[in-house]
Design a protein around this motif. Structure first.
Motif, PDB file in Angstrom:
ATOM      1  N   SER A 131      28.042 -37.156  25.904  1.00  0.00           N
ATOM      2  CA  SER A 131      28.225 -35.792  25.421  1.00  0.00           C
ATOM      3  C   SER A 131      27.288 -34.836  26.154  1.00  0.00           C
ATOM      4  N   ASN A 132      27.619 -33.560  26.083  1.00  0.00           N
ATOM      5  CA  ASN A 132      26.797 -32.510  26.664  1.00  0.00           C
ATOM      6  C   ASN A 132      25.988 -31.883  25.542  1.00  0.00           C
ATOM      7  N   PRO A 133      24.670 -32.144  25.444  1.00  0.00           N
ATOM      8  CA  PRO A 133      23.898 -31.623  24.316  1.00  0.00           C
ATOM      9  C   PRO A 133      23.862 -30.106  24.256  1.00  0.00           C
ATOM     10  N   GLU A 134      23.913 -29.435  25.410  1.00  0.00           N
ATOM     11  CA  GLU A 134      23.914 -27.972  25.404  1.00  0.00           C
ATOM     12  C   GLU A 134      25.207 -27.436  24.793  1.00  0.00           C
ATOM     13  N   ARG A 135      26.314 -28.086  25.122  1.00  0.00           N
ATOM     14  CA  ARG A 135      27.597 -27.665  24.554  1.00  0.00           C
ATOM     15  C   ARG A 135      27.636 -27.965  23.059  1.00  0.00           C
ATOM     16  N   SER A 136      27.038 -29.106  22.641  1.00  0.00           N
ATOM     17  CA  SER A 136      26.975 -29.434  21.217  1.00  0.00           C
ATOM     18  C   SER A 136      26.197 -28.369  20.465  1.00  0.00           C
ATOM     19  N   THR A 137      25.102 -27.903  21.058  1.00  0.00           N
ATOM     20  CA  THR A 137      24.298 -26.872  20.406  1.00  0.00           C
ATOM     21  C   THR A 137      25.098 -25.586  20.246  1.00  0.00           C
ATOM     22  N   GLU A 138      25.839 -25.213  21.266  1.00  0.00           N
ATOM     23  CA  GLU A 138      26.662 -24.010  21.186  1.00  0.00           C
ATOM     24  C   GLU A 138      27.677 -24.111  20.047  1.00  0.00           C
ATOM     25  N   LEU A 139      28.326 -25.281  19.942  1.00  0.00           N
ATOM     26  CA  LEU A 139      29.351 -25.453  18.930  1.00  0.00           C
ATOM     27  C   LEU A 139      28.756 -25.490  17.527  1.00  0.00           C
ATOM     28  N   LEU A 140      27.667 -26.242  17.378  1.00  0.00           N
ATOM     29  CA  LEU A 140      27.058 -26.404  16.057  1.00  0.00           C
ATOM     30  C   LEU A 140      26.455 -25.108  15.534  1.00  0.00           C
ATOM     31  N   TRP A 141      25.816 -24.379  16.407  1.00  0.00           N
ATOM     32  CA  TRP A 141      25.079 -23.185  15.985  1.00  0.00           C
ATOM     33  C   TRP A 141      25.843 -21.885  16.248  1.00  0.00           C
ATOM     34  N   GLY A 142      27.046 -21.991  16.795  1.00  0.00           N
ATOM     35  CA  GLY A 142      27.882 -20.812  16.953  1.00  0.00           C
ATOM     36  C   GLY A 142      27.393 -19.836  17.983  1.00  0.00           C
ATOM     37  N   THR A 143      26.719 -20.331  19.044  1.00  0.00           N
ATOM     38  CA  THR A 143      26.186 -19.426  20.050  1.00  0.00           C
ATOM     39  C   THR A 143      27.097 -19.316  21.271  1.00  0.00           C
ATOM     40  N   GLY A 144      28.151 -20.120  21.288  1.00  0.00           N
ATOM     41  CA  GLY A 144      29.080 -20.062  22.406  1.00  0.00           C
ATOM     42  C   GLY A 144      30.296 -19.218  22.046  1.00  0.00           C
ATOM     43  N   PRO A 145      31.368 -19.367  22.812  1.00  0.00           N
ATOM     44  CA  PRO A 145      32.597 -18.637  22.507  1.00  0.00           C
ATOM     45  C   PRO A 145      33.061 -18.974  21.096  1.00  0.00           C
ATOM     46  N   ARG A 146      33.460 -17.976  20.316  1.00  0.00           N
ATOM     47  CA  ARG A 146      33.793 -18.186  18.912  1.00  0.00           C
ATOM     48  C   ARG A 146      35.303 -18.338  18.743  1.00  0.00           C
ATOM     49  N   HIS A 147      35.666 -19.472  18.168  1.00  0.00           N
ATOM     50  CA  HIS A 147      37.061 -19.718  17.816  1.00  0.00           C
ATOM     51  C   HIS A 147      37.035 -20.242  16.383  1.00  0.00           C
ATOM     52  N   GLY A 148      36.390 -19.462  15.463  1.00  0.00           N
ATOM     53  CA  GLY A 148      36.051 -19.936  14.132  1.00  0.00           C
ATOM     54  C   GLY A 148      37.148 -20.644  13.394  1.00  0.00           C
ATOM     55  N   LEU A 149      38.289 -19.986  13.156  1.00  0.00           N
ATOM     56  CA  LEU A 149      39.316 -20.559  12.306  1.00  0.00           C
ATOM     57  C   LEU A 149      39.908 -21.806  12.922  1.00  0.00           C
ATOM     58  N   ASN A 150      40.253 -21.778  14.184  1.00  0.00           N
ATOM     59  CA  ASN A 150      40.857 -22.939  14.823  1.00  0.00           C
ATOM     60  C   ASN A 150      39.886 -24.108  14.885  1.00  0.00           C
TER      61      ASN A 150
ATOM     62  N   THR B  58      49.114 -29.563  20.903  1.00  0.00           N
ATOM     63  CA  THR B  58      48.947 -30.525  21.978  1.00  0.00           C
ATOM     64  C   THR B  58      47.480 -30.952  22.059  1.00  0.00           C
ATOM     65  N   THR B  59      47.248 -32.105  22.657  1.00  0.00           N
ATOM     66  CA  THR B  59      45.867 -32.567  22.816  1.00  0.00           C
ATOM     67  C   THR B  59      45.061 -31.591  23.659  1.00  0.00           C
ATOM     68  N   MET B  60      45.666 -31.042  24.701  1.00  0.00           N
ATOM     69  CA  MET B  60      44.955 -30.101  25.560  1.00  0.00           C
ATOM     70  C   MET B  60      44.558 -28.843  24.792  1.00  0.00           C
ATOM     71  N   ALA B  61      45.349 -28.453  23.783  1.00  0.00           N
ATOM     72  CA  ALA B  61      44.996 -27.276  22.987  1.00  0.00           C
ATOM     73  C   ALA B  61      43.698 -27.528  22.229  1.00  0.00           C
ATOM     74  N   LEU B  62      43.485 -28.753  21.757  1.00  0.00           N
ATOM     75  CA  LEU B  62      42.248 -29.087  21.052  1.00  0.00           C
ATOM     76  C   LEU B  62      41.061 -29.055  21.995  1.00  0.00           C
ATOM     77  N   TYR B  63      41.268 -29.511  23.211  1.00  0.00           N
ATOM     78  CA  TYR B  63      40.166 -29.559  24.168  1.00  0.00           C
ATOM     79  C   TYR B  63      39.664 -28.165  24.553  1.00  0.00           C
ATOM     80  N   ARG B  64      40.464 -27.145  24.296  1.00  0.00           N
ATOM     81  CA  ARG B  64      39.983 -25.790  24.572  1.00  0.00           C
ATOM     82  C   ARG B  64      38.929 -25.360  23.561  1.00  0.00           C
ATOM     83  N   HIS B  65      38.874 -26.046  22.417  1.00  0.00           N
ATOM     84  CA  HIS B  65      37.908 -25.711  21.378  1.00  0.00           C
ATOM     85  C   HIS B  65      36.790 -26.734  21.260  1.00  0.00           C
TER      86      HIS B  65
END
Length: 307
Positions: free
Chosen positions: A2-21, A53-60
């Motif tokens: 895993s990419n820990p920097e990307r995990s931090t963005e997702l967990l703490w909401g500091t990256g691109p926001r796709h909240g509902l999806n 699609t699986t690729m749609a999930l990978y965008r988030h």
């Protein structure tokens, strides 16, 4: 990996926001893991479940490792007091409302015990948590709040900072260990269709080997040691808390004073001595014992030898 920097963005909401999806993905993954175990969770299964699609999930979510981190923090929202501010991190929406003023503290031990019990209850509701393994995991806001709560409890005892962290880690690892063992037993029962008690009940050929080579085991077995085994969580938690308590200086202000620890027995008969309302310690339980003590002292010389 895993990419820990990307995990931090997702967990703490500091990256691109796709909240509902992103929230829908995590919720669906938790529901799937609760129902079928962690092995059932895959990006393909989630895509089918959500109708994308699986690729749609990978965008988030970039991968399963990041998804697992989000799932863990989402369920920890059930415990963390209080959760992060609304909208901070994609799993923040899962946090239940927290009362502004909780119950009064009952002392560090009762509070830490409640923390541990909440943790084991969470893992019983979501047994897949025990399957996450011991790999390095970036903590999310709810995991941090859960840890902070335990630290604040033990810090009240006055222990040195390193011992505060070590004590919380000890209790947390005990809870995780019990949960892992229970999850492993449940997986074995699901795989084989045979419960633990039933499996051991069919081991007559093994029990026939118990002879004088194992005298202690045989004696304990015959005396009923296995007839009503102690609950490993209940027994172990109290022993772990006893160990933490042994480190705390006498006179811990967060503890309810146990007055019976200061009561000494009568010097003549050994019976308990009532506390003196005036505060002066008493030595004897009754007037009769006091008079007997005087007579005994009068029968001895100054060196303490009988006359």
């Amino acid at each position: 990996m895993s990419n820990p920097e990307r995990s931090t963005e997702l967990l703490w909401g500091t990256g691109p926001r796709h909240g509902l999806n992103l929230e829908r993905i995590v919720r669906s993954a938790v529901e799937l893991a609760d129902a079928e175990g962690l092995s059932a969770v895959s990006m393909r299964r989630l895509a089918e479940r959500l109708g994308f699609t699986t690729m749609a999930l990978y965008r988030h979510v970039p991968g399963k490792a990041e998804l697992l981190a989000l799932m863990r923090d989402a369920v920890l929202a059930e415990l963390a007091p209080p959760g992060p501010p609304a909208g901070q991190g994609p799993s923040a929406v899962s946090a239940p409302p927290v009362a502004a003023d909780g119950p009064a503290s009952a002392g560090w031990r009762a509070d830490l015990e409640a923390w541990a019990r909440a943790g084991i209850a969470l893992q019983r509701r979501h047994p897949w948590l025990a399957e996450l393994g011991d790999d390095r995991q970036v903590p999310g806001p709810h995991a941090m709040a859960y840890f902070e709560h335990a630290l604040s409890i033990v810090a009240r005892t006055g222990l040195p900072p390193a011992q505060v962290v070590a004590a919380v880690t000890l209790v947390g690892e005990f809870v995780d260990g019990v949960a892992r063992q229970a999850a492993a037993t449940a997986r074995t029962e699901r795989r084989t269709g045979v419960g633990d008690d039933e499996w051991w009940g069919q081991r007559d050929s093994l029990f026939a080997q118990l002879d004088d080579r194992y005298p202690t085991l045989v004696r304990l077995y015959e005396e009923g040691a296995y007839d009503a085994p102690l609950d490993p969580f209940e027994f172990g938690l109290q022993r772990v808390l006893d160990g933490v308590a042994a480190l705390i200086p006498v006179g811990d202000p967060t503890e309810v004073r146990d007055e019976t620890r200061d009561v000494k027995g009568c010097e003549v008969c050994g019976n308990p001595v009532d506390r003196n309302p005036a505060g002066r310690p008493r030595t004897y339980c009754s007037r009769a014992c006091r008079q007997r003590a005087y007579r005994l002292r009068g029968a001895a010389d100054p060196q303490g030898n009988p006359q």
